[in-house]
Design an enzyme around this catalytic site. Sequence first.
Site, short mmCIF file in Angstrom:
data_model
loop_
_atom_site.label_atom_id
_atom_site.label_comp_id
_atom_site.label_asym_id
_atom_site.label_seq_id
_atom_site.Cartn_x
_atom_site.Cartn_y
_atom_site.Cartn_z
N ARG A 1 42.74 45.14 26.51
CA ARG A 1 42.33 43.73 26.43
C ARG A 1 43.17 42.96 25.42
O ARG A 1 43.61 41.84 25.69
CB ARG A 1 40.85 43.61 26.09
CG ARG A 1 39.93 44.06 27.20
CD ARG A 1 38.47 43.96 26.82
NE ARG A 1 38.21 44.78 25.64
CZ ARG A 1 37.21 44.60 24.80
NH1 ARG A 1 36.34 43.63 24.99
NH2 ARG A 1 37.04 45.40 23.77
N ASN B 1 36.04 44.20 29.60
CA ASN B 1 35.71 45.52 30.12
C ASN B 1 34.57 45.38 31.11
O ASN B 1 33.71 44.51 30.97
CB ASN B 1 35.29 46.47 29.00
CG ASN B 1 36.44 46.89 28.13
OD1 ASN B 1 37.60 46.84 28.53
ND2 ASN B 1 36.14 47.33 26.93
#
Length: 89
Positions: A18, A36
């Site tokens: 990320r 996520n």
Amino acid sequence: MKRVRVVVSGDVQGVFFRKGCAEEARKHRVSGFVRNTPEGAVEAAFEGADGDVDAMVHWCRRGTDWADVENVHVDEEQPKGETGFTIEH
């Protein structure tokens, strides 16, 4: 201008995916988000110039040095006019 939503599967959580994605998106001046999923994948949306969005999809196919990407599913969406890129938790 285009927008895509991607779902990246493999070993992609806990490997700075990320963070790396957000840094790359900001370099390309792409808007959207990355987060996520409960299933262990990473979902992202990229919106911006065609070439920049394509570059982000390409980046997702390899990810960070610690990621092991198995699959990238891409769906085109209607642009929403978003600004900025966020990491969602």
